[in-house]
Design a protein around this motif. Structure first.
Motif, PDB file in Angstrom:
ATOM      1  N   GLY A  84      12.302 -36.158  41.962  1.00 54.32           N
ATOM      2  CA  GLY A  84      12.016 -37.590  42.024  1.00 54.32           C
ATOM      3  C   GLY A  84      10.623 -37.855  42.563  1.00 54.32           C
ATOM      4  O   GLY A  84      10.146 -37.156  43.462  1.00 54.32           O
ATOM      5  N   LEU A  85       9.973 -38.875  42.016  1.00 56.67           N
ATOM      6  CA  LEU A  85       8.596 -39.212  42.373  1.00 56.67           C
ATOM      7  C   LEU A  85       8.531 -40.378  43.356  1.00 56.67           C
ATOM      8  O   LEU A  85       9.460 -41.170  43.459  1.00 56.67           O
ATOM      9  N   GLN A  86       7.389 -40.451  44.049  1.00 53.71           N
ATOM     10  CA  GLN A  86       7.125 -41.553  44.965  1.00 53.71           C
ATOM     11  C   GLN A  86       5.771 -42.170  44.631  1.00 53.71           C
ATOM     12  O   GLN A  86       4.818 -41.448  44.328  1.00 53.71           O
ATOM     13  N   GLU A  87       5.683 -43.491  44.701  1.00 54.14           N
ATOM     14  CA  GLU A  87       4.426 -44.167  44.411  1.00 54.14           C
ATOM     15  C   GLU A  87       3.379 -43.839  45.468  1.00 54.14           C
ATOM     16  O   GLU A  87       3.702 -43.528  46.615  1.00 54.14           O
ATOM     17  N   LEU A  88       2.104 -43.880  45.045  1.00 50.88           N
ATOM     18  CA  LEU A  88       0.923 -43.648  45.880  1.00 50.88           C
ATOM     19  C   LEU A  88       0.723 -42.197  46.287  1.00 50.88           C
ATOM     20  O   LEU A  88      -0.298 -41.866  46.880  1.00 50.88           O
ATOM     21  N   ASP A  89       1.663 -41.312  45.964  1.00 47.68           N
ATOM     22  CA  ASP A  89       1.422 -39.887  46.153  1.00 47.68           C
ATOM     23  C   ASP A  89       0.601 -39.423  44.949  1.00 47.68           C
ATOM     24  O   ASP A  89       1.040 -39.530  43.807  1.00 47.68           O
ATOM     25  N   GLU A  90      -0.604 -38.896  45.196  1.00 50.65           N
ATOM     26  CA  GLU A  90      -1.531 -38.630  44.099  1.00 50.65           C
ATOM     27  C   GLU A  90      -0.950 -37.692  43.053  1.00 50.65           C
ATOM     28  O   GLU A  90      -1.048 -37.955  41.840  1.00 50.65           O
ATOM     29  N   GLU A  91      -0.337 -36.595  43.470  1.00 50.86           N
ATOM     30  CA  GLU A  91       0.213 -35.649  42.494  1.00 50.86           C
ATOM     31  C   GLU A  91       1.395 -36.253  41.745  1.00 50.86           C
ATOM     32  O   GLU A  91       1.610 -35.961  40.566  1.00 50.86           O
ATOM     33  N   HIS A  92       2.176 -37.099  42.396  1.00 51.27           N
ATOM     34  CA  HIS A  92       3.283 -37.775  41.726  1.00 51.27           C
ATOM     35  C   HIS A  92       2.738 -38.777  40.706  1.00 51.27           C
ATOM     36  O   HIS A  92       3.302 -38.932  39.612  1.00 51.27           O
ATOM     37  N   CYS A  93       1.643 -39.439  41.063  1.00 52.60           N
ATOM     38  CA  CYS A  93       1.026 -40.390  40.132  1.00 52.60           C
ATOM     39  C   CYS A  93       0.501 -39.674  38.892  1.00 52.60           C
ATOM     40  O   CYS A  93       0.567 -40.209  37.776  1.00 52.60           O
ATOM     41  N   VAL A  94      -0.027 -38.449  39.061  1.00 49.51           N
ATOM     42  CA  VAL A  94      -0.503 -37.673  37.920  1.00 49.51           C
ATOM     43  C   VAL A  94       0.639 -37.463  36.924  1.00 49.51           C
ATOM     44  O   VAL A  94       0.482 -37.654  35.711  1.00 49.51           O
ATOM     45  N   LEU A  95       1.798 -37.072  37.427  1.00 47.70           N
ATOM     46  CA  LEU A  95       2.951 -36.850  36.560  1.00 47.70           C
ATOM     47  C   LEU A  95       3.393 -38.150  35.893  1.00 47.70           C
ATOM     48  O   LEU A  95       3.688 -38.178  34.690  1.00 47.70           O
ATOM     49  N   TYR A  96       3.447 -39.225  36.656  1.00 47.53           N
ATOM     50  CA  TYR A  96       3.894 -40.508  36.114  1.00 47.53           C
ATOM     51  C   TYR A  96       2.966 -40.991  35.007  1.00 47.53           C
ATOM     52  O   TYR A  96       3.421 -41.406  33.932  1.00 47.53           O
ATOM     53  N   VAL A  97       1.663 -40.941  35.242  1.00 45.55           N
ATOM     54  CA  VAL A  97       0.709 -41.407  34.240  1.00 45.55           C
ATOM     55  C   VAL A  97       0.790 -40.546  32.984  1.00 45.55           C
ATOM     56  O   VAL A  97       0.749 -41.055  31.861  1.00 45.55           O
ATOM     57  N   ALA A  98       0.899 -39.233  33.150  1.00 44.80           N
ATOM     58  CA  ALA A  98       0.976 -38.336  31.985  1.00 44.80           C
ATOM     59  C   ALA A  98       2.160 -38.700  31.093  1.00 44.80           C
ATOM     60  O   ALA A  98       2.018 -38.854  29.870  1.00 44.80           O
ATOM     61  N   ILE A  99       3.307 -38.859  31.685  1.00 45.20           N
ATOM     62  CA  ILE A  99       4.527 -39.107  30.911  1.00 45.20           C
ATOM     63  C   ILE A  99       4.487 -40.468  30.230  1.00 45.20           C
ATOM     64  O   ILE A  99       4.883 -40.614  29.064  1.00 45.20           O
ATOM     65  N   THR A 100       3.964 -41.467  30.916  1.00 47.79           N
ATOM     66  CA  THR A 100       4.023 -42.838  30.389  1.00 47.79           C
ATOM     67  C   THR A 100       2.892 -43.157  29.421  1.00 47.79           C
ATOM     68  O   THR A 100       2.728 -44.315  29.030  1.00 47.79           O
ATOM     69  N   ARG A 101       2.117 -42.147  28.993  1.00 50.07           N
ATOM     70  CA  ARG A 101       1.147 -42.389  27.910  1.00 50.07           C
ATOM     71  C   ARG A 101       1.852 -42.435  26.554  1.00 50.07           C
ATOM     72  O   ARG A 101       1.267 -42.848  25.562  1.00 50.07           O
ATOM     73  N   ALA A 102       3.110 -42.026  26.494  1.00 47.38           N
ATOM     74  CA  ALA A 102       3.837 -41.938  25.226  1.00 47.38           C
ATOM     75  C   ALA A 102       4.462 -43.273  24.848  1.00 47.38           C
ATOM     76  O   ALA A 102       5.085 -43.933  25.679  1.00 47.38           O
ATOM     77  N   ARG A 103       4.326 -43.642  23.575  1.00 48.37           N
ATOM     78  CA  ARG A 103       5.021 -44.822  23.065  1.00 48.37           C
ATOM     79  C   ARG A 103       6.449 -44.483  22.655  1.00 48.37           C
ATOM     80  O   ARG A 103       7.370 -45.236  22.912  1.00 48.37           O
ATOM     81  N   HIS A 104       6.612 -43.359  21.979  1.00 40.81           N
ATOM     82  CA  HIS A 104       7.909 -43.036  21.388  1.00 40.81           C
ATOM     83  C   HIS A 104       8.638 -41.916  22.121  1.00 40.81           C
ATOM     84  O   HIS A 104       9.831 -42.012  22.378  1.00 40.81           O
ATOM     85  N   ALA A 105       7.939 -40.828  22.431  1.00 41.87           N
ATOM     86  CA  ALA A 105       8.628 -39.678  23.012  1.00 41.87           C
ATOM     87  C   ALA A 105       7.663 -38.827  23.825  1.00 41.87           C
ATOM     88  O   ALA A 105       6.482 -38.719  23.512  1.00 41.87           O
ATOM     89  N   CYS A 106       8.213 -38.204  24.858  1.00 46.51           N
ATOM     90  CA  CYS A 106       7.435 -37.293  25.705  1.00 46.51           C
ATOM     91  C   CYS A 106       8.251 -36.044  25.952  1.00 46.51           C
ATOM     92  O   CYS A 106       9.444 -36.116  26.268  1.00 46.51           O
ATOM     93  N   GLY A 107       7.620 -34.892  25.774  1.00 44.02           N
ATOM     94  CA  GLY A 107       8.299 -33.632  26.024  1.00 44.02           C
ATOM     95  C   GLY A 107       7.395 -32.660  26.741  1.00 44.02           C
ATOM     96  O   GLY A 107       6.190 -32.873  26.883  1.00 44.02           O
ATOM     97  N   ARG A 108       7.977 -31.549  27.200  1.00 40.76           N
ATOM     98  CA  ARG A 108       7.248 -30.533  27.943  1.00 40.76           C
ATOM     99  C   ARG A 108       6.862 -29.395  27.008  1.00 40.76           C
ATOM    100  O   ARG A 108       7.720 -28.823  26.331  1.00 40.76           O
ATOM    101  N   LEU A 109       5.563 -29.062  26.968  1.00 40.86           N
ATOM    102  CA  LEU A 109       5.070 -27.974  26.135  1.00 40.86           C
ATOM    103  C   LEU A 109       5.158 -26.660  26.899  1.00 40.86           C
ATOM    104  O   LEU A 109       4.701 -26.571  28.035  1.00 40.86           O
ATOM    105  N   VAL A 110       5.733 -25.648  26.267  1.00 42.78           N
ATOM    106  CA  VAL A 110       5.878 -24.357  26.942  1.00 42.78           C
ATOM    107  C   VAL A 110       5.416 -23.185  26.096  1.00 42.78           C
ATOM    108  O   VAL A 110       5.073 -22.136  26.622  1.00 42.78           O
ATOM    109  N   ASP A 111       5.380 -23.329  24.766  1.00 41.99           N
ATOM    110  CA  ASP A 111       5.073 -22.180  23.917  1.00 41.99           C
ATOM    111  C   ASP A 111       3.577 -22.028  23.714  1.00 41.99           C
ATOM    112  O   ASP A 111       2.805 -22.949  23.946  1.00 41.99           O
ATOM    113  N   ASN A 112       3.164 -20.879  23.250  1.00 41.75           N
ATOM    114  CA  ASN A 112       1.750 -20.628  23.012  1.00 41.75           C
ATOM    115  C   ASN A 112       1.470 -20.328  21.533  1.00 41.75           C
ATOM    116  O   ASN A 112       0.464 -19.739  21.198  1.00 41.75           O
ATOM    117  N   ALA A 113       2.405 -20.751  20.672  1.00 34.47           N
ATOM    118  CA  ALA A 113       2.199 -20.482  19.253  1.00 34.47           C
ATOM    119  C   ALA A 113       2.690 -21.622  18.378  1.00 34.47           C
ATOM    120  O   ALA A 113       2.834 -21.453  17.185  1.00 34.47           O
TER     121      ALA A 113
END
Length: 517
Positions: free
Chosen positions: A476-505
């Motif tokens: 769970g994230l907390q507001e104003l925590d810089e590293e938590h804000c990084v995660l929040y901003v990254a995820i909420t750039r998506a209009r339709h879907a957001c997923g985690r990239l793990v593969d290298n191919a």
């Protein structure tokens, strides 16, 4: 679209109307991602502008020129060209700080070397004698006031590589010519605001010229910017703050989001909050549910996604972006720390412009780091570096490509980048091999750090997370925590879907994008 057409088509939510036409003097508009923040800012500005009974101006403030231009365009389209002009203006904080400094010079409260009262204000000192790349442990010069309120040159130790003036004589020569950087304007005003007489002058000047302030993206402000808001609030002006504590990212650039909370506590009157929870960005079910969970502090597990199925890849740093699918072309390898890093960045720039239509991130700093003449390099870059990139794409060994790159930099009339230690040399060759894989890919998507992505949006976003970030997100994230804000901003750039990239191919066995909480 014509102004009249936009006026007729604009439909506001109830929450937007309440914020825009609030009767309270001090308001704090908390805007979720995609909630129409700029729309509310434009509405609030126009509402304040056309209130009768006070001839003083309404001042819209943002943190960069592009944001100021966008807000100005919105206001003029909605309210007409006369809404901005004469006493009323929409500018950056930097612009306002320069205005205040000029007033202090006019009144003789600050004395400039050489007696200048009109300054040549620049973004930085690039082009001035002595401007160079400074590494950790070097000293960089900055402007401040002495005990007689005369502008002087001082120094501080560099804690993160940056470009600037390292010599006292060079800095004094620039200042004596009447030139100054925006950052030095801020440093001078910080010094000035420690003096009672100058604080009072600034307060009186703001109060005499303006009756209302509308500040966009307030959590991007530093201590000086927020002190302006404090002076305005205590001076009886209407002050509107617009922003989101969940998207406070720029501490590394000097932003002080925690000072916003101190501002709320310091003012004599209370700021009234107006929440804007409805997002117009999101399509479908995943993103609204995901954003609600994040803002509620609930743990989240992102679904796994293939890099072949996203429009952009985002990560905390550049290195992570090179670990996922070969169709992801990051805009930088890393922070430029030496001449070889700078040469690599400029080689990458040829690739990003060709494949994505954008410059590499850090290109201008790389040019400065190498001591290249910018105009000459720009004219010769493709001719000098294009064949090297073609050889890399066609399978030439990374070690030979690196040698050729250094020779090409030397041929441009500057010092040849030195060979690095064996360990670092191997790391650079590995970077070239990863770039070669991207050059062989039929189609690529951009890889950006979250800091470059803020304020933007894409349909389908892939984020690259470290194990520590995965654990943080699950907790769970907390507001104003810089590293938590990084995660929040990254995820909420998506209009339709957001997923985690793990593969290298760019593998196809990843789970279909769906919400997992």
């Amino acid at each position: 679209m014509t102004a009249s057409a936009e006026k007729s088509m604009l439909k506001l939510t109830n929450a937007q109307v309440l914020a825009a036409a609030a009767k309270e003097r001090l308001i704090n508009v908390v805007s979720a991602p995609g909630s129409g923040k700029t729309t509310v800012a434009a509405e609030r500005y126009g509402y304040q502008r056309y209130l009768r009974g006070d001839s003083r101006g309404v001042l819209g403030l943002t943190f960069n020129r592009a944001a100021a231009a966008e807000l100005r365009d919105r206001v003029e389209a909605r309210w007409g060209g006369r809404c901005v002009g004469t006493a009323h203006q929409i500018v950056t904080f930097d612009h306002l700080h320069v205005q205040l400094l000029h007033r202090l010079l006019d009144e003789g409260k600050v004395i400039w070397p050489g007696g200048h009262t009109v300054l040549d204000v620049r973004d930085d000192y690039n082009g001035a004698r002595g401007y160079r790349f400074l590494t950790v442990g070097n000293y960089i010069r900055f402007a401040t006031l002495n005990s007689r309120n005369v502008v002087v040159s001082d120094s501080r130790q560099v804690v993160k590589p940056e470009s600037g003036l390292g010599g006292a004589a060079d800095h004094r020569a620039v200042l004596s010519s009447g030139a100054v950087s925006h950052e030095d304007v801020r440093q001078i005003l910080r010094s000035a605001m420690q003096i009672d007489e100058m604080r009072q002058f600034a307060s009186d000047w703001i109060r005499a010229n303006y009756r209302a302030l509308v500040i966009d993206e307030v959590y991007d402000g530093d201590d000086l910017d927020l002190y302006v808001a404090y002076l305005a609030a205590e001076g009886g002006l209407s002050v509107t703050l617009i922003g989101d504590p969940w998207q406070a990212l720029y501490k590394w650039r000097g932003a002080r989001p925690e000072v916003v909370e101190k501002l709320f506590d310091a003012t004599s009157d209370r700021f009234v909050a107006f929440e804007q929870p409805e997002s117009f960005r999101f399509v479908g079910d995943q993103m609204p549910q995901l954003t609600t969970a994040l803002r509620s502090g609930h743990g989240v597990i992102l679904p796994v996604a293939s890099s072949a199925d996203v429009d952009v890849a985002l990560a905390r740093n550049w290195g992570l972006l090179w670990t996922v699918g070969d169709n992801v072309l990051p805009l930088a390898f890393r922070t430029v720390n030496n001449a070889t890093d700078a040469a690599m960045n400029l080689l990458l720039d040829v690739a990003t412009r060709t494949r994505l239509g954008v410059h590499s991130f850090g290109r201008e700093g790389a040019i400065v780091r190498l001591g290249l003449d910018r105009d000459d390099f720009q004219a010769r870059q493709e001719e000098a570096l294009g064949p090297i990139l073609a050889n890399l794409r066609n399978g030439q060994k990374a070690s030979q490509v690196l040698d050729d790159l250094r020779e090409a930099i030397k041929a441009l009339g500057v010092r040849k980048p030195n060979r690095l230690s064996d360990h670092k040399e191997a790391a650079v060759e590995a970077q070239l091999e990863r770039l070669a894989a991207r050059l062989a890919s039929a189609a690529v998507v951009p890889g950006l750090t979250v800091f470059q992505a803020k304020g933007r949006e894409w349909g389908r976003v892939g984020v690259v997370l470290s194990q520590a970030q995965i654990t943080t997100l699950a907790s769970g994230l907390q507001e104003l925590d810089e590293e938590h804000c990084v995660l929040y901003v990254a995820i909420t750039r998506a209009r339709h879907a957001c997923g985690r990239l793990v593969d290298n191919a760019g593998g196809s066995d990843a789970d279909e994008l769906s919400l997992g909480i």
